[in-house]
Design a protein around this motif. Structure first.
Motif, PDB file in Angstrom:
ATOM      1  N   VAL A 255      32.960  35.462  52.940  1.00 32.40           N
ATOM      2  CA  VAL A 255      32.056  36.121  52.489  1.00 32.40           C
ATOM      3  C   VAL A 255      32.505  37.346  51.991  1.00 32.40           C
ATOM      4  O   VAL A 255      33.197  38.331  52.753  1.00 32.40           O
ATOM      5  N   ASN A 256      32.502  37.414  50.562  1.00 30.07           N
ATOM      6  CA  ASN A 256      33.081  39.036  50.010  1.00 30.07           C
ATOM      7  C   ASN A 256      31.725  39.731  49.424  1.00 30.07           C
ATOM      8  O   ASN A 256      30.923  39.311  48.508  1.00 30.07           O
ATOM      9  N   THR A 257      31.523  40.876  50.161  1.00 24.97           N
ATOM     10  CA  THR A 257      30.507  41.666  49.812  1.00 24.97           C
ATOM     11  C   THR A 257      30.663  42.868  48.739  1.00 24.97           C
ATOM     12  O   THR A 257      29.924  44.097  48.801  1.00 24.97           O
ATOM     13  N   GLY A 258      31.722  42.671  47.899  1.00 30.51           N
ATOM     14  CA  GLY A 258      31.798  43.407  46.760  1.00 30.51           C
ATOM     15  C   GLY A 258      32.449  44.734  46.645  1.00 30.51           C
ATOM     16  O   GLY A 258      33.336  44.982  47.710  1.00 30.51           O
ATOM     17  N   ASP A 259      32.549  45.452  45.728  1.00 24.73           N
ATOM     18  CA  ASP A 259      33.457  46.347  45.479  1.00 24.73           C
ATOM     19  C   ASP A 259      34.973  46.310  45.472  1.00 24.73           C
ATOM     20  O   ASP A 259      35.686  46.741  46.353  1.00 24.73           O
ATOM     21  N   ASN A 260      35.488  45.248  44.729  1.00 20.99           N
ATOM     22  CA  ASN A 260      36.739  44.557  44.953  1.00 20.99           C
ATOM     23  C   ASN A 260      37.591  45.645  44.400  1.00 20.99           C
ATOM     24  O   ASN A 260      38.858  45.726  44.703  1.00 20.99           O
ATOM     25  N   LEU A 261      37.137  46.397  42.966  1.00 21.26           N
ATOM     26  CA  LEU A 261      38.273  46.761  42.225  1.00 21.26           C
ATOM     27  C   LEU A 261      38.252  48.248  42.265  1.00 21.26           C
ATOM     28  O   LEU A 261      37.206  48.819  42.557  1.00 21.26           O
ATOM     29  N   GLY A 262      39.242  48.882  42.384  1.00 20.49           N
ATOM     30  CA  GLY A 262      39.511  50.394  42.482  1.00 20.49           C
ATOM     31  C   GLY A 262      40.362  50.891  41.129  1.00 20.49           C
ATOM     32  O   GLY A 262      40.448  52.385  41.166  1.00 20.49           O
ATOM     33  N   HIS A 263      40.421  50.107  40.376  1.00 23.34           N
ATOM     34  CA  HIS A 263      41.434  50.674  39.055  1.00 23.34           C
ATOM     35  C   HIS A 263      41.257  49.554  38.030  1.00 23.34           C
ATOM     36  O   HIS A 263      40.991  48.229  38.616  1.00 23.34           O
ATOM     37  N   ARG A 264      41.592  49.734  36.925  1.00 23.44           N
ATOM     38  CA  ARG A 264      41.412  48.843  35.777  1.00 23.44           C
ATOM     39  C   ARG A 264      42.347  47.768  36.027  1.00 23.44           C
ATOM     40  O   ARG A 264      42.182  46.469  35.424  1.00 23.44           O
TER      41      ARG A 264
END
Length: 311
Positions: free
Chosen positions: A85-94
């Motif tokens: 279960v992945n609850t988001g905000d995966n990316l911190g950079h382009r």
């Protein structure tokens, strides 16, 4: 001021300064790399069901140069989860998707679900962290858009995880039926709770699930209450970072960046609504904004939830 008092004052100021420097060195240079697994056991499955292991990951805020974090996440596959279960905000950079591939590729073939946080759509922006103490942040600068379509293609098509952004789904994990439903980031008011009841009711008319799982990025009270009303047996969330900077030993976070009670901003608790109590796990997350690279008394984490049959 007398010479003795001057020396005492200088000594005190020096000591306070040393503590401050030491705290900053620990939070910036050490603790944010001390990844840990938080483990829980929950009796939430029907009697006679086989146990299930959920790996709950959240808030990776991945940048391509964060190799230690990528390698640590990749090793989580060795825990042999049945569901991710992945609850988001995966990316911190382009270019964060490059790092996510290294981190999540070992989990290919494991059934999973995901929802979005705001940093799955836009890159983080510099902001004053003291603003969080005034309540959930409402500041929205002009952020750089991220390639959400590429992220979703990776999570959904390549890894095979179900997109639960304001959607309902179903998992069959080793013969155990699981109803899953979720919303997009409530912190940005992207949640559409009204879209869930009808398809969930139609799905339940076709089969009886052993577990109903509600998934959200931001654990706002309105969302949690509605998930209870929708019959969730377990709710998973992220977003809070556990407060990110905490007082050592304190049960409450200093901030949560949403309206959840501060003593429920990290870890396993019970969400009570309408006479019903449902287990709620809020992950403190794996990362941080690249503009706030610190963790103090709040180690980055993933959660393992071993679901057991009720006695």
């Amino acid at each position: 001021m007398a010479p003795g008092l001057t020396r005492t004052a200088l000594t005190a100021i020096t000591a306070v300064g040393a503590v401050g420097v030491g705290t900053a060195v620990w939070g910036v240079g050490i603790e944010r790399f001390l990844f840990t697994v938080r483990r829980h056991e929950l009796e939430v499955l029907p009697a006679g069901s086989r146990p299930l292991r959920i790996l709950h990951v959240s808030d990776a805020h991945m940048a391509p140069w964060q190799h230690r974090k990528q390698q640590w996440i990749a090793q989580l596959a060795e825990l042999a989860p049945d569901v991710v279960v992945n609850t988001g905000d995966n990316l911190g950079h382009r270019d964060g998707l490059r790092g996510l591939r290294t981190a999540f590729d070992p989990l290919r073939g494991v059934p999973g679900v995901f929802v979005h946080g705001s940093n799955d759509h836009t890159a983080p922006t510099p902001r004053n962290p003291l603003r969080y103490f005034t309540g959930p942040s409402g500041q929205v600068n002009e952020p750089e858009p991220l390639d959400t379509d590429a992220l979703d293609a990776y999570l959904g098509e390549e890894l095979g995880w179900i997109d639960l952004n304001n959607k309902v789904g179903h998992l069959d994990v080793g013969g155990v039926d699981i109803d899953v439903f979720g919303v997009s980031d409530a912190h940005r008011k992207w949640d559409r709770l009204d879209r869930l009841p009808a398809p969930l009711e139609a799905q339940r008319a076709k089969h009886t699930a052993a577990l109903s799982l509600g998934v959200t990025h931001a654990p706002y009270r309105l969302v949690l209450d509605e998930f209870v009303d929708l019959g969730a047996d377990l709710i998973l969330a992220g977003h809070t970072h556990g407060g990110q900077v905490r007082i050592p030993g304190a049960a409450r976070a200093l901030v949560a960046n949403c309206d959840i009670p501060l003593d429920q901003a990290r870890g396993l608790s019970a969400w009570k609504h309408g006479g019903t109590s449902v287990p709620l796990n809020v992950s403190a997350g794996l990362g941080h904004s690249i503009y706030a690279p610190v963790r103090f008394a709040c180690r980055p984490e993933a959660s393992v939830l071993d679901l057991l049959p009720r006695a």
